[in-house]
Design an enzyme around this catalytic site. Structure first.
Site, PDB file in Angstrom:
ATOM      1  CG  ASP A 249      -2.061  -1.021   1.067  1.00  0.00           C
ATOM      2  OD1 ASP A 249      -2.306  -1.480  -0.068  1.00  0.00           O
ATOM      3  OD2 ASP A 249      -2.694  -1.359   2.078  1.00  0.00           O
ATOM      4  N   GLY A 250       2.042   1.198   0.631  1.00  0.00           N
ATOM      5  CA  GLY A 250       2.933   2.352   0.630  1.00  0.00           C
ATOM      6  C   GLY A 250       3.379   2.722  -0.772  1.00  0.00           C
TER       7      GLY A 250
ATOM      8  CB  ALA B  35      -4.031   3.900   7.192  1.00  0.00           C
TER       9      ALA B  35
ATOM     10  CG  ASP C 255       0.478  11.591  22.502  1.00  0.00           C
ATOM     11  OD1 ASP C 255       0.795  12.475  23.328  1.00  0.00           O
ATOM     12  OD2 ASP C 255       0.503  10.378  22.773  1.00  0.00           O
TER      13      ASP C 255
ATOM     14  CG  LEU D 297      -8.761   0.783  12.153  1.00  0.00           C
ATOM     15  CD1 LEU D 297     -10.235   1.011  12.456  1.00  0.00           C
ATOM     16  CD2 LEU D 297      -8.602  -0.328  11.123  1.00  0.00           C
TER      17      LEU D 297
END
Length: 295
Positions: free
Chosen positions: A72-73, A188, A176, A191
């Site tokens: 996917d990257g 991704a 954060d 989630l």
């Protein structure tokens, strides 16, 4: 259905499996008398290929179809480069998940043949564009198919920021970080941070705070045409980062403003005719077990 004659190939570097799959794909396409064009970064790894070479930037101008071999990257990087050309993109999975690259390597010839014969589904996936401004001047810009993320980088300190949507003040948060994700990116990083899964056909974006200091902070889904503005607190003592798809990064200073909008160009993502989004979710996210533990 479109007739694909000029086929571009993009592959992930540093993987023998990817190169083996590209060799199979190349032979298959040439056997069908198609014109094959290799992205220049993988052409050097295939000596003696005898094929046309193109930069990724220009691949969309000379191809009718681009096939991405990798995970996917790899698809994320290709999407950002090719969306503006409106060239359809097909993925062969040589990664771990395969939400975007959904053809299995052992099905390569069968599934690619189906696509070439006109048996396929086309989805339009929108991208986000982010811009960082300092004292009113743009200092960084990036696109994202999955998500735009504000995070502290190597620091362990929380970030304080203001959030505005369509010019309306929403809240001040300590967290954060913050994830702004498309439906594509909802499975991704968003989630993992507790955001909802959004079907790719939804025309919406999700905003997910990362470990917020206020427990009542929750993800919010807004119209995709909304403009999101995030202002880093001027009192912040660290320099957070903005990351687009986890691949392009910009350093922010206290007081900087990040705007996120939907990009006008969309990715045309091709799937085999039997593509089923819910089946992919069941497989990739482990939804397949029946109640009682019986498969």
């Amino acid at each position: 259905m479109e007739q694909f004659r000029n086929i571009g190939i993009i592959g992930r570097l540093g993987s023998a499996q990817v190169l083996d799959t590209i060799r199979r794909l190349k032979r298959f396409l040439l056997d069908r008398h198609l014109h094959v064009i290799l992205e220049e970064t993988i052409a050097d790894a295939l000596p003696g290929h005898g094929l046309q070479i193109s930069s990724r930037k220009n691949l969309g101008e000379v191809c009718d179809l681009v096939i991405v071999v990798g995970g996917d990257g790899s698809m994320l990087g290709a999407a950002r480069a090719l969306a503006r050309h409106k060239v359809p993109v097909l993925g062969i999975n040589r990664g771990s998940l395969g939400f975007l690259t959904d053809i299995k390597p052992d099905e390569l010839e069968v599934k690619v043949a189906e696509v070439l014969d006109g048996e396929y589904i086309v989805e339009s996936r929108f991208l986000l564009e982010a811009e960082v401004r300092r004292n009113g001047e743009a200092i960084g810009q990036g696109d994202a198919l999955n998500d735009v993320v504000l995070h502290p980088g190597k620091s362990t300190k929380m970030i304080e920021f203001e959030m505005h949507i369509d010019g309306q003040f929403v809240c001040t948060q300590k967290a954060d970080g913050l994830i702004v994700a498309t439906p594509t990116g909802s499975t991704a990083y968003a989630l993992s941070a507790g955001g909802p899964i959004m079907h790719p056909k939804l025309d919406a974006i999700v905003i997910v705070p990362m470990c917020p200091h206020t427990l009542s902070s929750r993800p919010i889904v807004v119209d995709s045409n909304s403009e999101l503005k995030i202002v880093v607190s001027p009192a912040l003592q660290i320099y957070p980062l903005v990351s687009c798809d986890g691949q392009n990064h910009f350093t922010c200073a206290p007081g900087d403003a990040i705007t996120v909008n939907k990009k006008s160009q969309k990715l045309r993502l091709i799937h085999p005719i039997d593509h089923n989004y819910y089946e992919i979710c069941r497989t990739k996210l482990g939804w397949g077990s029946r109640l009682g533990g019986v498969d």
